[in-house]
Design a protein around this motif. Structure first.
Motif, PDB file in Angstrom:
ATOM      1  N   ALA A   1      -2.546   4.071   5.229  1.00 54.96           N
ATOM      2  CA  ALA A   1      -1.015   4.405   5.166  1.00 54.96           C
ATOM      3  C   ALA A   1      -0.640   5.795   5.288  1.00 54.96           C
ATOM      4  O   ALA A   1       0.161   5.936   6.030  1.00 54.96           O
ATOM      5  CB  ALA A   1      -0.766   3.774   3.656  1.00 54.96           C
TER       6      ALA A   1
ATOM      7  N   SER B   1      -0.511  -3.527   2.513  1.00 57.90           N
ATOM      8  CA  SER B   1      -0.854  -4.536   1.612  1.00 57.90           C
ATOM      9  C   SER B   1       0.047  -5.666   1.920  1.00 57.90           C
ATOM     10  O   SER B   1      -0.632  -6.942   2.123  1.00 57.90           O
ATOM     11  CB  SER B   1      -0.671  -4.203   0.076  1.00 57.90           C
ATOM     12  OG  SER B   1      -1.102  -5.253  -0.667  1.00 57.90           O
TER      13      SER B   1
ATOM     14  N   THR C   1      -9.308   2.695   3.027  1.00 62.14           N
ATOM     15  CA  THR C   1      -8.572   1.991   2.105  1.00 62.14           C
ATOM     16  C   THR C   1      -7.033   1.610   2.387  1.00 62.14           C
ATOM     17  O   THR C   1      -6.697   2.529   3.601  1.00 62.14           O
ATOM     18  CB  THR C   1      -8.603   2.756   0.828  1.00 62.14           C
ATOM     19  OG1 THR C   1      -7.759   4.063   1.153  1.00 62.14           O
ATOM     20  CG2 THR C   1      -9.838   3.199   0.366  1.00 62.14           C
ATOM     21  N   GLN C   2      -6.331   0.986   1.815  1.00 65.17           N
ATOM     22  CA  GLN C   2      -4.976   0.692   2.247  1.00 65.17           C
ATOM     23  C   GLN C   2      -4.283   2.106   2.127  1.00 65.17           C
ATOM     24  O   GLN C   2      -3.422   2.584   3.148  1.00 65.17           O
ATOM     25  CB  GLN C   2      -4.339  -0.175   1.408  1.00 65.17           C
ATOM     26  CG  GLN C   2      -4.867  -1.701   1.771  1.00 65.17           C
ATOM     27  CD  GLN C   2      -4.231  -2.629   0.730  1.00 65.17           C
ATOM     28  OE1 GLN C   2      -3.780  -2.409  -0.183  1.00 65.17           O
ATOM     29  NE2 GLN C   2      -4.477  -3.900   1.111  1.00 65.17           N
ATOM     30  N   LYS C   3      -4.555   2.698   1.139  1.00 67.26           N
ATOM     31  CA  LYS C   3      -3.796   4.039   0.854  1.00 67.26           C
ATOM     32  C   LYS C   3      -4.131   5.068   2.072  1.00 67.26           C
ATOM     33  O   LYS C   3      -3.327   5.787   2.578  1.00 67.26           O
ATOM     34  CB  LYS C   3      -4.184   4.747  -0.379  1.00 67.26           C
ATOM     35  CG  LYS C   3      -3.474   5.917  -0.938  1.00 67.26           C
ATOM     36  CD  LYS C   3      -3.733   6.320  -2.417  1.00 67.26           C
ATOM     37  CE  LYS C   3      -2.963   7.640  -2.584  1.00 67.26           C
ATOM     38  NZ  LYS C   3      -3.208   7.944  -4.242  1.00 67.26           N
TER      39      LYS C   3
ATOM     40  N   ARG D   1       3.469   3.422   3.271  1.00 70.09           N
ATOM     41  CA  ARG D   1       3.067   3.397   1.978  1.00 70.09           C
ATOM     42  C   ARG D   1       1.802   2.220   1.981  1.00 70.09           C
ATOM     43  O   ARG D   1       1.980   1.158   2.707  1.00 70.09           O
ATOM     44  CB  ARG D   1       4.222   3.044   1.084  1.00 70.09           C
ATOM     45  CG  ARG D   1       5.414   3.747   1.084  1.00 70.09           C
ATOM     46  CD  ARG D   1       6.587   3.292   0.236  1.00 70.09           C
ATOM     47  NE  ARG D   1       6.818   2.132   0.581  1.00 70.09           N
ATOM     48  CZ  ARG D   1       7.537   1.007  -0.412  1.00 70.09           C
ATOM     49  NH1 ARG D   1       7.493   1.560  -1.538  1.00 70.09           N
ATOM     50  NH2 ARG D   1       7.729   0.000  -0.131  1.00 70.09           N
ATOM     51  N   ALA D   2       1.020   2.629   1.086  1.00 65.46           N
ATOM     52  CA  ALA D   2      -0.040   1.523   0.835  1.00 65.46           C
ATOM     53  C   ALA D   2       0.568  -0.037   0.520  1.00 65.46           C
ATOM     54  O   ALA D   2       0.065  -0.921   0.930  1.00 65.46           O
ATOM     55  CB  ALA D   2      -0.826   2.101  -0.042  1.00 65.46           C
TER      56      ALA D   2
END
Length: 103
Positions: A62, A73, A57-59, A68-69
């Motif tokens: 990151a 993004s 996931t982006q999170k 940071r996510a």
């Protein structure tokens, strides 16, 4: 779009002519902005594709690279300038390497 501009676009026979007609000749401010935006979009799409292939996931990505996510993004959407070192870190966080070619 006015009729004259539409006619000019319809007379283009290749992509370079289309870009010249729509955004101006290379070196003009409008064309340079378009080129920069297009490059940012391509990098963002590549980043997103690789992240998804890595199953992150982006999170998660990151967290692996210490950002940071929201940064991931924005990069994926082509909205952020990014340092080359951050690009290296992000792709390394997915187990990928980045090669730079100067043309």
């Amino acid at each position: 779009m006015n009729a004259q501009h539409k006619q000019q676009l319809m007379q283009c026979t290749n992509f370079e002519q289309l870009l010249d007609t729509e955004y101006g000749q290379r070196g003009t401010q409008k064309r340079e902005k378009f080129e920069a935006d297009a490059e940012a979009f391509c990098i963002g799409e590549l980043l997103k594709e690789q992240r998804l292939q890595a199953g992150l996931t982006q999170k998660e990505l990151a967290a692996q690279v210490g950002t940071r996510a929201e940064t991931i993004s924005r990069l994926e959407r082509g909205y952020s300038n990014v340092s080359l070192s951050l690009i290296f870190q992000i792709f390394a966080g997915m187990g990928r390497k980045v090669a730079v070619t100067l043309l």
